[in-house]
Enzyme design. Structure first.
Site, PDB file in Angstrom:
ATOM      1  N   CYS A  30      31.164  45.895 -89.670  1.00  0.00           N
ATOM      2  CA  CYS A  30      31.073  47.142 -90.453  1.00  0.00           C
ATOM      3  C   CYS A  30      30.628  46.839 -91.887  1.00  0.00           C
ATOM      4  O   CYS A  30      31.358  46.215 -92.655  1.00  0.00           O
ATOM      5  CB  CYS A  30      32.446  47.807 -90.426  1.00  0.00           C
ATOM      6  N   CYS A  33      32.898  48.159 -94.595  1.00  0.00           N
ATOM      7  CA  CYS A  33      34.136  47.358 -94.598  1.00  0.00           C
ATOM      8  C   CYS A  33      33.930  46.071 -95.379  1.00  0.00           C
ATOM      9  O   CYS A  33      34.790  45.662 -96.165  1.00  0.00           O
ATOM     10  CB  CYS A  33      34.559  47.021 -93.173  1.00  0.00           C
TER      11      CYS A  33
END
Length: 122
Positions: A30, A33
């Site tokens: 991600c 992230c």
């Protein structure tokens, strides 16, 4: 303080042993992230009395499912064993600091009473 890794094996222990836990649900693949990770780490170094924890949603699928994580990153704040905040999306450093300050000032008796009332209405 550096962040700790939460797993199905240590989750209950960490939550029950600490009054203020901020959890970052994330995954390696991600992009948001990965960009948020350093922010989370920097802020963790500046806030005593707060446990900063990360749940790798790929490695800990059961935890992600238990908390119905459908978007990452997702932040969750647990105060006195009560989940008091949850939001998907990365925050800038100033936003995370502001969130921590707001969570510090929550009246947990009110939060528990509100949760009890909501449970009765279901």
């Amino acid at each position: 303080m550096s962040t700790i890794e939460l797993t199905a094996d240590n989750f209950n222990e960490v939550i029950s042993a600490n009054d203020f836990v901020i959890i970052d649900f994330w995954a390696e693949w991600c992009g948001p992230c990965r960009r948020f990770g350093p922010v989370f780490e920097r802020v963790s170094d500046k806030h005593e009395g707060v446990v900063f924890a990360k749940v790798d949603t790929e490695a800990q699928r059961e935890l992600a499912q238990a908390f119905e994580i459908t978007s990452i990153p997702t932040l969750m704040i647990v105060r006195e064993q009560v989940a008091s905040f949850r939001q998907a999306g990365a925050l800038p450093e100033s936003g995370l600091v502001d969130l921590i300050n707001q969570a510090r000032h929550l009246d947990m008796d009110e939060v528990r009473a509100s949760n009890t009332a909501a449970d009765k209405n279901q």
